[in-house]
Write an enzyme that holds these catalytic residues in place. Structure first.
Site, PDB file in Angstrom:
ATOM      1  N   ALA A  10       0.833  -1.218   0.000  1.00 30.24           N
ATOM      2  CA  ALA A  10       0.000   0.000   0.000  1.00 30.24           C
ATOM      3  C   ALA A  10       0.860   1.257   0.000  1.00 30.24           C
ATOM      4  O   ALA A  10       0.539   2.240  -0.672  1.00 30.24           O
ATOM      5  CB  ALA A  10      -0.933  -0.008   1.198  1.00 30.24           C
TER       6      ALA A  10
ATOM      7  N   GLU B 184      -6.630  -9.329  -6.459  1.00 27.53           N
ATOM      8  CA  GLU B 184      -6.555  -8.275  -7.476  1.00 27.53           C
ATOM      9  C   GLU B 184      -5.584  -7.217  -6.981  1.00 27.53           C
ATOM     10  O   GLU B 184      -5.721  -6.707  -5.873  1.00 27.53           O
ATOM     11  CB  GLU B 184      -7.929  -7.660  -7.723  1.00 27.53           C
TER      12      GLU B 184
END
EC number: 3.5.4.13
Length: 188
Positions: A115, A137
């Site tokens: 992230a 994903e």
């Protein structure tokens, strides 16, 4: 609902096959090589990404339609790393195969290591009595190519146990992704 601890996760994996293969401690390195951590954590399980990827390409498609998805929208890659083009995405699967108990809902959150680089991992909840490899994903939100590492940690599974079992589980309603193996494309 309560979140389940490392002790519960370990017991469910070892006695009921909830996670296979199962790593009973958090791995941060292999020999002298650092890896993105995977295995049991205090209140979750960090899953690994397998070496099978489907990288999105817009060469053959003009529209992305979840009801009529064109498999030619992906390029298959089998490698220890996957390079995701800028502002694109890739699908992969977990190394681990999951068997979720009837009274448990599992939530997946992306690891901060990815992230913080602009790589977002998305997975919908693993419903009660769902089983299979989890399709992952990865969205590359950056303007540069992004790298994903196979066989290293990519996301954390959190297990929430209800005080009672559901009336109808994913298995009962014959969910369309039940028993999936490998990277699974959208099914309408």
């Amino acid at each position: 609902m309560s979140i389940k601890s490392d002790k519960w996760i370990r017991r469910m994996a070892q006695e009921h096959g909830m996670i296979e293969p199962f790593v009973e401690r958090q791995i941060r390195g292999e020999g002298d090589e650092r890896v993105i951590s995977y295995g049991v954590s205090s209140y979750g399980y960090d899953v690994r990404c397998a070496d099978e990827f489907k990288v999105f390409t817009n060469i053959n498609s003009a529209i992305v339609d979840p009801k009529n998805f064109d498999e030619k929208s992906f390029v298959d890659v089998k490698s220890d790393v996957c390079i995701i083009p800028p502002n694109s995405f890739a699908l992969a699967r977990t190394v681990e195969f999951f068997r979720i108990p009837r009274d448990v809902l599992t939530i997946c959150l992306g690891k901060s290591t990815y992230a913080r680089c602009g790589i977002i991992v998305n997975v919908t909840p693993l419903e009660p009595e769902w089983e299979g490899h989890v399709t992952l994903e990865f969205s590359n939100t950056t303007t540069l190519p992004a790298k994903i590492y196979a066989n290293e940690g990519v996301a954390q599974m959190l297990f929430l146990q209800s005080d009672e079992a559901c009336e109808v589980s994913y298995k009962d309603r014959a969910g369309k992704y039940q028993g999936q193996r490998g990277v699974t494309l959208p099914r309408a």
